[in-house]
Write an enzyme that holds these catalytic residues in place. Structure first.
Site, mmCIF file in Angstrom:
data_model
loop_
_atom_site.group_PDB
_atom_site.id
_atom_site.type_symbol
_atom_site.label_atom_id
_atom_site.label_comp_id
_atom_site.label_asym_id
_atom_site.label_seq_id
_atom_site.Cartn_x
_atom_site.Cartn_y
_atom_site.Cartn_z
ATOM 1 N N GLY A 15 0.841 -1.199 0.000
ATOM 2 C CA GLY A 15 0.000 0.000 0.000
ATOM 3 C C GLY A 15 0.870 1.241 0.000
ATOM 4 N N ASP A 139 0.132 1.091 9.009
ATOM 5 C CA ASP A 139 -0.351 0.224 10.101
ATOM 6 C C ASP A 139 0.627 0.189 11.286
ATOM 7 O OD1 ASP A 139 -2.215 -0.328 8.169
ATOM 8 O OD2 ASP A 139 -1.384 -2.282 7.642
ATOM 9 N N GLY A 182 -5.601 -0.403 9.376
ATOM 10 C CA GLY A 182 -4.572 -0.881 10.302
ATOM 11 C C GLY A 182 -4.386 -2.384 10.285
ATOM 12 N N ARG A 183 -5.237 -3.054 9.487
ATOM 13 C CA ARG A 183 -5.200 -4.517 9.435
ATOM 14 C C ARG A 183 -5.349 -5.117 10.823
ATOM 15 N NH1 ARG A 183 -1.599 -5.958 4.522
ATOM 16 N NH2 ARG A 183 -3.304 -6.184 3.047
ATOM 17 N N ARG A 287 -24.459 6.272 13.065
ATOM 18 C CA ARG A 287 -24.006 6.376 11.677
ATOM 19 C C ARG A 287 -22.588 5.819 11.616
ATOM 20 N NH1 ARG A 287 -28.577 7.410 11.374
ATOM 21 N NH2 ARG A 287 -29.633 9.139 10.304
ATOM 22 N N HIS A 293 -9.071 4.615 1.741
ATOM 23 C CA HIS A 293 -7.722 4.967 1.283
ATOM 24 C C HIS A 293 -7.302 6.424 1.492
ATOM 25 C CE1 HIS A 293 -8.601 1.111 -0.684
ATOM 26 N NE2 HIS A 293 -7.354 0.877 -0.343
HETATM 27 O O1 F6P Z 1 -1.375 -2.004 4.913
HETATM 28 C C1 F6P Z 1 -1.890 -0.757 4.621
HETATM 29 C C2 F6P Z 1 -3.372 -0.833 4.406
HETATM 30 O O2 F6P Z 1 -3.855 0.480 4.169
HETATM 31 C C3 F6P Z 1 -4.155 -1.504 5.532
HETATM 32 O O3 F6P Z 1 -4.385 -0.649 6.613
HETATM 33 C C4 F6P Z 1 -5.406 -1.920 4.802
HETATM 34 O O4 F6P Z 1 -6.052 -3.009 5.437
HETATM 35 C C5 F6P Z 1 -4.868 -2.349 3.465
HETATM 36 O O5 F6P Z 1 -3.678 -1.626 3.263
HETATM 37 C C6 F6P Z 1 -5.827 -2.057 2.336
HETATM 38 O O6 F6P Z 1 -5.398 -2.742 1.207
HETATM 39 P P1 F6P Z 1 -5.496 -2.132 -0.266
HETATM 40 O O7 F6P Z 1 -4.633 -0.919 -0.301
HETATM 41 O O8 F6P Z 1 -4.966 -3.210 -1.146
HETATM 42 O O9 F6P Z 1 -6.936 -1.810 -0.513
#
Ligand code: F6P
Length: 374
Positions: A15, A139, A182-183, A287, A293
């Site tokens: 990412g 993350d 943040g996974r 809500r 992103h």
């Molecule tokens: O690892 C960075 C991150 O933004 C995570 O927080 C998120 O779960 C993941 O990437 C999202 O994945 P992608 O960018 O492939 O949609």
């Protein structure tokens, strides 16, 4: 300097994250002082699968303004050369990567990435490729370093949204649920929740209980009739929930069933699930918003600029002194930080999770030790 190291490729994988471009600038600037010529490789490991892959010579002029740029000017991908999709299967194309590194006459490759991208670097390193890693991920879940590029900017971005969510939530007396990336690590959700003074923070490191969330909301918001008291200032609530958070009797919520080449599902949806439960099982309106992103977007913060420049310069020193198979690592955060090199194998298979014992009050779903109730 190890004289045979002259021509070095640099790539960014995984990412995107603010801080990558400053790191490349730091690498090119310091590298040029050390006699290195730098080649920018496009789209992470995917670029190196292609024998006709394009590249970009990077000198001081080319990167002089990159410190201000967010994302990555080299492009990125989540390609895993050890598992490249081919029809219904996947194939190991790491040999192609090694061949293309040779074809481009690269003496070494500097790899900016998180666990996945650096994991590939570590495996290629074991096969003789000279690699140096630079840690990046919003993350902040990478082992072996206190700082990963992108975290501070994402923290700024999320904190701003928490702040802005207060006026609609306050005007309408909602419970506003904010889902943060943040996974499987709660650093970004937790620290943005602290910075933005969210009322509850839910993180993957500690499974939450719905009934407990409802109780905490009742403690704060009181009975719904009172919620109509227009002169009461606290008749709304903000909950920050990490995308990887899950309830004791539930599981992590994912966007769909697909997995990337590193085996990760795309997390997302827990915010909506929680808001719905609050609407169904409490008297309060709720809500949800998933920040997505844009959390990773925009110009790098001052910390990401400084850390990027420092990481890049340190990586150039590592290349010049022949310290391969290593990642630049920080103890502390700019300006009070010390940089060193750690073995790349350290970063694999270990999650740097939030220290729940130290920071998280599991009875209030809040930060410990600030000595105040929010
Ligand atoms: O690892 C960075 C991150 O933004 C995570 O927080 C998120 O779960 C993941 O990437 C999202 O994945 P992608 O960018 O492939 O949609």
């Amino acid at each position: 300097m190890t004289s045979k190291i002259k021509r070095v490729g640099v790539l960014t994988g995984g990412g995107d994250a603010p801080g990558l471009n400053p790191a490349i600038k730091g690498f090119v600037y310091r590298g040029s002082e050390l006699g290195l010529s730098v080649i920018g490789l496009f789209d992470g490991w995917r670029g190196l699968l292609d024998p006709l892959a394009d590249f970009m010579p990077l000198d001081r002029d080319a990167v002089s303004r990159w410190d201000r740029d967010g994302g990555t000017n080299l492009g990125s991908s989540r390609t895993n050369p050890f598992k490249v999709p081919a029809g219904t299967k996947s194939v190991d194309r790491s040999d192609d990567v090694i061949k293309n590194i040779a074809r481009l006459n690269l003496d070494a490759v500097v790899v900016c990435g998180g666990e996945d991208t650096l994991g590939v670097a570590a495996r290629l390193g074991e096969r003789g490729v000279r690699v140096v890693g630079i840690p990046k991920t919003i993350d902040k879940d990478l082992a072996g370093t206190d700082y990963t590029l992108g975290f501070d900017t994402a923290l700024r971005n999320v904190t701003e949204v928490i702040e802005r969510s207060r006026t609609p939530a306050g005007s309408h007396r909602w419970v506003q649920v904010i889902e943060v990336m943040g996974r499987h690590a709660g650093h970004l959700a937790f620290w943005s929740g602290v910075a933005g003074q969210a009322h509850l923070i839910l993180i993957p490191e500690h499974p939450f209980r719905y009934q407990k969330v409802f109780e905490l909301l009742r403690d704060r918001l009181g009975e719904p009739e009172l919620a109509r008291d227009r002169f009461h200032r606290s008749r709304y609530s903000v909950i920050v929930v990490s995308e990887g958070a899950y309830s004791e009797d539930g599981e992590t919520v994912t966007i769909d069933d697909r997995h990337d080449a590193f085996g990760h599902a795309r997390l997302g949806g827990i915010g909506e699930v929680l808001a719905k439960k609050i609407m169904d099982e409490t008297p309060y309106e709720a809500r949800a918003v998933a920040l997505g992103h844009p959390q990773r977007g925009g110009a790098p913060s001052p910390v990401d600029r400084i850390m990027g420049l420092l990481f890049g310069a340190r990586a150039a020193d590592a290349v010049a002194s022949g310290d391969f198979g290593k990642m630049v690592s920080a103890r502390g955060i700019a300006p009070a930080c010390t940089l060193s090199l750690v073995d790349l194998s350290l970063v694999q298979g270990k999650l740097n999770a939030l220290d729940v014992e130290r920071y998280y009050d599991t009875t209030r779903y809040q930060v410990k030790d600030l000595g105040m109730n929010l």
